[in-house]
Structure formats: structure tokens, C-alpha cells
Design a protein around this motif. Structure first.
Motif, PDB file in Angstrom:
ATOM      1  N   LEU A  91       0.685  -1.208   0.019  1.00  0.00           N
ATOM      2  CA  LEU A  91       0.104  -0.099   0.045  1.00  0.00           C
ATOM      3  C   LEU A  91       0.853   1.446  -0.016  1.00  0.00           C
ATOM      4  N   LEU A  92       1.871   1.167   0.833  1.00  0.00           N
ATOM      5  CA  LEU A  92       2.890   2.449   0.849  1.00  0.00           C
ATOM      6  C   LEU A  92       3.425   2.617  -0.444  1.00  0.00           C
ATOM      7  N   VAL A  93       3.903   1.519  -1.285  1.00  0.00           N
ATOM      8  CA  VAL A  93       4.401   2.021  -2.574  1.00  0.00           C
ATOM      9  C   VAL A  93       3.501   2.141  -3.462  1.00  0.00           C
ATOM     10  N   TRP A  94       2.147   1.522  -3.444  1.00  0.00           N
ATOM     11  CA  TRP A  94       1.187   2.270  -4.645  1.00  0.00           C
ATOM     12  C   TRP A  94       0.878   3.828  -4.181  1.00  0.00           C
ATOM     13  N   TRP A  95       0.735   4.197  -2.924  1.00  0.00           N
ATOM     14  CA  TRP A  95       0.330   5.426  -2.615  1.00  0.00           C
ATOM     15  C   TRP A  95       1.445   6.192  -3.062  1.00  0.00           C
ATOM     16  N   LEU A  96       2.717   5.973  -2.905  1.00  0.00           N
ATOM     17  CA  LEU A  96       3.916   6.748  -3.363  1.00  0.00           C
ATOM     18  C   LEU A  96       3.926   7.026  -4.757  1.00  0.00           C
ATOM     19  N   ALA A  97       3.782   5.614  -5.448  1.00  0.00           N
ATOM     20  CA  ALA A  97       3.682   5.797  -6.778  1.00  0.00           C
ATOM     21  C   ALA A  97       2.614   6.690  -7.435  1.00  0.00           C
ATOM     22  N   ALA A  98       1.455   6.384  -6.882  1.00  0.00           N
ATOM     23  CA  ALA A  98       0.375   7.496  -7.204  1.00  0.00           C
ATOM     24  C   ALA A  98       0.556   8.823  -6.791  1.00  0.00           C
ATOM     25  N   ILE A  99       1.227   9.133  -5.847  1.00  0.00           N
ATOM     26  CA  ILE A  99       1.607  10.657  -5.803  1.00  0.00           C
ATOM     27  C   ILE A  99       2.285  11.335  -6.665  1.00  0.00           C
ATOM     28  N   ALA A 100       3.361  10.474  -7.060  1.00  0.00           N
ATOM     29  CA  ALA A 100       4.534  10.514  -8.090  1.00  0.00           C
ATOM     30  C   ALA A 100       3.960  10.787  -9.431  1.00  0.00           C
ATOM     31  N   ALA A 101       2.782   9.775  -9.654  1.00  0.00           N
ATOM     32  CA  ALA A 101       2.392   9.806 -11.059  1.00  0.00           C
ATOM     33  C   ALA A 101       1.334  10.978 -11.321  1.00  0.00           C
ATOM     34  N   GLY A 102       0.952  11.593 -10.271  1.00  0.00           N
ATOM     35  CA  GLY A 102      -0.023  12.911 -10.699  1.00  0.00           C
ATOM     36  C   GLY A 102      -1.341  12.497  -9.976  1.00  0.00           C
ATOM     37  N   ASP A 103      -2.282  13.617 -10.491  1.00  0.00           N
ATOM     38  CA  ASP A 103      -3.480  13.708  -9.876  1.00  0.00           C
ATOM     39  C   ASP A 103      -4.329  12.702 -10.168  1.00  0.00           C
ATOM     40  N   GLN A 104      -4.427  12.111 -11.399  1.00  0.00           N
ATOM     41  CA  GLN A 104      -5.333  11.142 -12.003  1.00  0.00           C
ATOM     42  C   GLN A 104      -4.980   9.799 -11.208  1.00  0.00           C
ATOM     43  N   ALA A 105      -3.596   9.317 -11.271  1.00  0.00           N
ATOM     44  CA  ALA A 105      -3.289   8.161 -10.488  1.00  0.00           C
ATOM     45  C   ALA A 105      -3.530   8.133  -9.130  1.00  0.00           C
ATOM     46  N   TYR A 106      -3.435   9.254  -8.292  1.00  0.00           N
ATOM     47  CA  TYR A 106      -3.706   9.525  -6.895  1.00  0.00           C
ATOM     48  C   TYR A 106      -5.325   9.419  -6.908  1.00  0.00           C
ATOM     49  N   ALA A 107      -5.826   9.961  -7.617  1.00  0.00           N
ATOM     50  CA  ALA A 107      -7.628   9.714  -7.695  1.00  0.00           C
ATOM     51  C   ALA A 107      -7.944   8.261  -7.727  1.00  0.00           C
ATOM     52  N   THR A 108      -7.251   7.511  -8.633  1.00  0.00           N
ATOM     53  CA  THR A 108      -7.612   6.211  -8.834  1.00  0.00           C
ATOM     54  C   THR A 108      -7.121   5.584  -7.521  1.00  0.00           C
ATOM     55  N   PHE A 109      -6.229   5.729  -6.823  1.00  0.00           N
ATOM     56  CA  PHE A 109      -5.641   5.044  -5.608  1.00  0.00           C
ATOM     57  C   PHE A 109      -6.917   5.425  -4.710  1.00  0.00           C
ATOM     58  N   VAL A 110      -7.328   6.698  -4.473  1.00  0.00           N
ATOM     59  CA  VAL A 110      -8.351   6.808  -3.445  1.00  0.00           C
ATOM     60  C   VAL A 110      -9.717   6.318  -3.622  1.00  0.00           C
ATOM     61  N   ASP A 111     -10.037   6.058  -5.061  1.00  0.00           N
ATOM     62  CA  ASP A 111     -11.231   5.737  -5.326  1.00  0.00           C
ATOM     63  C   ASP A 111     -11.487   4.032  -5.299  1.00  0.00           C
ATOM     64  N   VAL A 112     -10.268   3.527  -5.186  1.00  0.00           N
ATOM     65  CA  VAL A 112     -10.292   2.153  -5.003  1.00  0.00           C
ATOM     66  C   VAL A 112     -10.743   1.753  -3.636  1.00  0.00           C
ATOM     67  N   PHE A 113     -10.581   2.568  -2.619  1.00  0.00           N
ATOM     68  CA  PHE A 113     -10.763   2.408  -1.121  1.00  0.00           C
ATOM     69  C   PHE A 113     -11.986   3.325  -0.309  1.00  0.00           C
ATOM     70  N   THR A 114     -12.435   4.340  -1.249  1.00  0.00           N
ATOM     71  CA  THR A 114     -13.358   5.124  -0.624  1.00  0.00           C
ATOM     72  C   THR A 114     -14.616   5.357  -1.689  1.00  0.00           C
TER      73      THR A 114
END
Length: 136
Positions: free
Chosen positions: A43-66
């Protein structure tokens, strides 16, 4: 060539021992430690990669869990409650091991009660934690 000596003592195996809560707690301690390390790291690696990849990737990460309202969806609950229960179970068995390390609690009845107490306490702490967090 080695000969088979039937008088040679056998190593104790699971079939020799009577299953008890102390055995379950020992196994749970290892499983929860490994599980938290594995799931938490992923989860930490996915979260960090999502932050580094930009807003869309981070939104996808957040959408999976919320959900849309900001609460956890079913996957989010399973992961969050599972990690919370693992944390409290691992912590309670760690405290039990500290007590055993000082030489206390080796009597069979006390050892069994201590093992059961770790499981009850971890479930109770998980429930209290999620009630405090205000499950949405």
C-alpha cells in the motif's frame, strides 16, 4: 549406508501436541507481522507511486478504497479493519511475550488465559478503535 534405528527418538510434531490457544497465538503473531509488513509495504509503494504519477493516479488510488461521500467502501473496510486487527493482535501478543520474557505466565492455566486474553483484547480494541473513528 545409514541404517534405520527404530529406537531413535522422533522429533515432536503437530500430531504429538494437543492444540491450544498458545499455539494459535504464536502462529497469529507471525502471520499478523508478515501480513502487516507485506500489505503495508504494498500500500505504501502504491500510494507513493500514485502521488508521484500525478493527480489522476492518486484519484484512482483513493477511489479504490473510498466512496463518493468520503467513507470507506467494502474493500476499504476489509483492508483497514484487517490491518487494524492485525496491529492490535500483534501488539497484544508482543506484550504477552514481554511478560513471558520476564519469567511470568508459564503456568499452564495462566499461559492459556494470557493467550485467550490477547485474542479478546485485540478484537475489543479493534471495535473500540473503529467506533472512535466514527465508521461512515
Amino acid at each position: 549406508m545409514a541404517s534405520r534405528n527404530p529406537a531413535r527418538p522422533l522429533s515432536p510434531h503437530l500430531q504429538v501436541y494437543k492444540w491450544g490457544p498458545h499455539m494459535l497465538v504464536s502462529i497469529l503473531h507471525r502471520v499478523t507481522g508478515s501480513g502487516m509488513a507485506t500489505v503495508g509495504s504494498l500500500l505504501l509503494v502504491w500510494w507513493l507511486a500514485a502521488i508521484a504519477a500525478g493527480d489522476q493516479a492518486y484519484a484512482t488510488f483513493v477511489d479504490v478504497f473510498t466512496t463518493d461521500t468520503g467513507g470507506l467502501n467494502i474493500l476499504g473496510y476489509i483492508v483497514a479493519v484487517g490491518l487494524t486487527l492485525s496491529l492490535f493482535q500483534h501488539m497484544m501478543t508482543g506484550i504477552r511475550h514481554m511478560v513471558l520474557d520476564i519469567g511470568a505466565g508459564y503456568e499452564l492455566k495462566r499461559n492459556k488465559m494470557g493467550a485467550l486474553a490477547t485474542m479478546v483484547a485485540s478484537v475489543a480494541l479493534t471495535i473500540v478503535f473503529w467506533l472512535y473513528m466514527g465508521i461512515k
